[in-house]
Design a protein around this motif. Structure first.
Motif, PDB file in Angstrom:
ATOM      1  N   ARG A 191     -42.444 -77.600 -32.339  1.00 27.87           N
ATOM      2  CA  ARG A 191     -43.971 -78.710 -31.968  1.00 27.87           C
ATOM      3  C   ARG A 191     -44.601 -77.402 -33.693  1.00 27.87           C
ATOM      4  NH1 ARG A 191     -47.756 -77.630 -27.652  1.00 27.87           N
ATOM      5  NH2 ARG A 191     -46.541 -78.941 -26.798  1.00 27.87           N
ATOM      6  N   GLY A 198     -42.654 -78.772 -36.857  1.00 28.37           N
ATOM      7  CA  GLY A 198     -43.244 -80.214 -37.133  1.00 28.37           C
ATOM      8  C   GLY A 198     -44.664 -80.262 -36.970  1.00 28.37           C
ATOM      9  N   GLY A 199     -45.521 -79.281 -37.162  1.00 30.63           N
ATOM     10  CA  GLY A 199     -47.269 -79.446 -37.310  1.00 30.63           C
ATOM     11  C   GLY A 199     -46.836 -79.389 -39.158  1.00 30.63           C
ATOM     12  N   LEU A 247     -45.970 -82.204 -41.330  1.00 30.07           N
ATOM     13  CA  LEU A 247     -47.033 -82.934 -40.723  1.00 30.07           C
ATOM     14  C   LEU A 247     -48.400 -83.198 -42.053  1.00 30.07           C
ATOM     15  CD1 LEU A 247     -47.269 -84.202 -37.157  1.00 30.07           C
ATOM     16  CD2 LEU A 247     -46.263 -85.632 -39.392  1.00 30.07           C
ATOM     17  N   VAL A 303     -46.450 -83.112 -46.097  1.00 30.37           N
ATOM     18  CA  VAL A 303     -46.889 -84.473 -46.429  1.00 30.37           C
ATOM     19  C   VAL A 303     -47.585 -84.891 -46.070  1.00 30.37           C
ATOM     20  CG1 VAL A 303     -45.697 -86.467 -45.478  1.00 30.37           C
ATOM     21  CG2 VAL A 303     -44.309 -84.585 -45.042  1.00 30.37           C
ATOM     22  N   GLY A 304     -48.846 -84.791 -45.285  1.00 28.37           N
ATOM     23  CA  GLY A 304     -50.220 -85.224 -45.701  1.00 28.37           C
ATOM     24  C   GLY A 304     -50.634 -85.241 -46.713  1.00 28.37           C
ATOM     25  N   THR A 363     -49.110 -86.453 -49.370  1.00 32.04           N
ATOM     26  CA  THR A 363     -49.379 -87.831 -49.806  1.00 32.04           C
ATOM     27  C   THR A 363     -50.782 -88.441 -49.852  1.00 32.04           C
ATOM     28  OG1 THR A 363     -48.104 -88.511 -48.137  1.00 32.04           O
ATOM     29  CG2 THR A 363     -49.361 -90.213 -48.213  1.00 32.04           C
ATOM     30  N   LEU A 391     -51.929 -87.490 -41.544  1.00 31.03           N
ATOM     31  CA  LEU A 391     -51.623 -86.715 -41.198  1.00 31.03           C
ATOM     32  C   LEU A 391     -51.680 -85.068 -41.463  1.00 31.03           C
ATOM     33  CD1 LEU A 391     -48.210 -88.294 -43.834  1.00 31.03           C
ATOM     34  CD2 LEU A 391     -48.507 -88.541 -41.011  1.00 31.03           C
ATOM     35  N   TRP A 397     -53.433 -84.434 -37.562  1.00 30.06           N
ATOM     36  CA  TRP A 397     -52.468 -84.375 -36.857  1.00 30.06           C
ATOM     37  C   TRP A 397     -51.436 -82.647 -36.919  1.00 30.06           C
ATOM     38  CZ3 TRP A 397     -47.865 -88.775 -36.404  1.00 30.06           C
ATOM     39  CH2 TRP A 397     -47.320 -87.898 -34.943  1.00 30.06           C
ATOM     40  N   GLY A 398     -50.677 -82.205 -37.550  1.00 30.23           N
ATOM     41  CA  GLY A 398     -50.514 -81.135 -38.638  1.00 30.23           C
ATOM     42  C   GLY A 398     -51.122 -80.028 -37.879  1.00 30.23           C
TER      43      GLY A 398
END
Length: 301
Positions: free
Chosen positions: A103, A106-107, A110, A113-114, A117, A268, A271-272
């Motif tokens: 987790r 993954g955070g 995210l 990448v967010g 982006t 993202l 979310w992260g």
């Protein structure tokens, strides 16, 4: 070249802030939860050496941030500070001798990448380095109103998620405003020299608002779960900084269909930030016990 230098200095500032946050969080969670906004919180924390160490890290962070803001756009520099979350996790993990969770990583993914982006889609330009007083007055009024409203909303509720989120939102505005004032005062230093720098209202403005931001952050972390305050602070700082960059310094971002990618990136990032703030090891790294925290879920899988 200047933009890349600004990104590097912003990253270094985020790393210093991450270490500062870890140490301050560790100290803040040792202070009893209060039913009100604690003006005496600083007095309690001054007796904790770990908090003082965290405060010392603010100095190099401010220096790197000033360099970044003098070389790049506010809307580029401040969003990079969302990396403070994963950097704090990376700093805390080795000290605990534990592996990262799925987790948590993954955070991190995210969030990174967010951020990439959103910044790539927005492609902010540098704009101007100085804002006239006619632009500062409405910006200061709006920021003061938002801080007052969000703190007031938090004070109307007991200790917990709503209060932490309210204080976190106020902290986000204060941090973004501090950065905008710092950018303007850095321009004054370069253009007119140290004497004018120490005579300008922006210099004392960023010092005052910066202290307010630290005070609000301490209360946000001490008044409720990290899952409520940190996502609001992370995304709020970036969004308010973008708004101040556009309104004060004529920075421009791409619109049209690019807004879809910018929104996706922001989503993202949020979310992260939520995932990272829910990792139990995060609170362990910042001062909680080694077992599951009462305001966080059990150990992630």
């Amino acid at each position: 070249m200047a933009t890349w230098a600004a990104v590097v200095f912003a990253f270094l500032a985020a790393a210093c802030n991450a270490l500062s946050t870890v140490l301050q969080r560790r100290a803040a969670r040792t202070v009893p939860v209060s039913g009100r906004l604690r003006l005496g919180l600083f007095a309690d924390l001054l007796h904790r050496s770990v908090w003082l160490a965290g405060m010392l890290m603010v100095l190099p962070a401010a220096g790197f941030q000033a360099l970044a803001l003098s070389l790049g756009a506010l809307s580029v520099v401040q969003p990079i500070f969302v990396l403070e979350l994963p950097l704090a996790l990376l700093i805390g993990r080795p000290l605990l001798g534990r592996r990262g969770s799925r987790r948590g990583w993954g955070g991190v993914g995210l969030l990174v990448v967010g951020l990439v982006t959103a910044l790539a889609a927005a492609a902010p330009d540098a704009g101007r380095d100085h804002a006239p007083l006619s632009r500062w007055v409405p910006a200061l009024v709006v920021c003061a109103a938002v801080i007052t409203t969000t703190v007031g909303a938090g004070l109307r509720r007991g200790a917990g998620s709503v209060r932490a989120a309210g204080f976190g939102a106020a902290t986000a505005v204060a941090y973004a405003l501090t950065a905008a004032l710092l950018k303007d005062s850095a321009h004054i230093w370069r253009a007119a020299g140290p004497a004018e720098f120490f005579l300008s209202w922006q210099t004392y403005g960023f010092a005052l608002v910066g202290v307010l931001a630290l005070f609000l952050m301490g209360n946000a972390m001490q008044s409720g779960p990290l899952t409520a305050s940190q996502p609001v602070l992370t995304l709020g700082d970036a969004l308010v900084s973008l708004s101040l960059g556009v309104t004060l310094f004529d920075e421009r971002v791409r619109v049209g269909w690019w807004l879809l990618l910018e929104g996706l990136g922001a989503g993202l990032v949020l979310w992260g930030a939520v995932l990272l703030s829910r990792v139990v090891a995060w609170d362990v790294a910042t001062g909680q016990a080694t077992g599951p925290s009462p305001d966080l879920p059990g150990p992630p899988g």
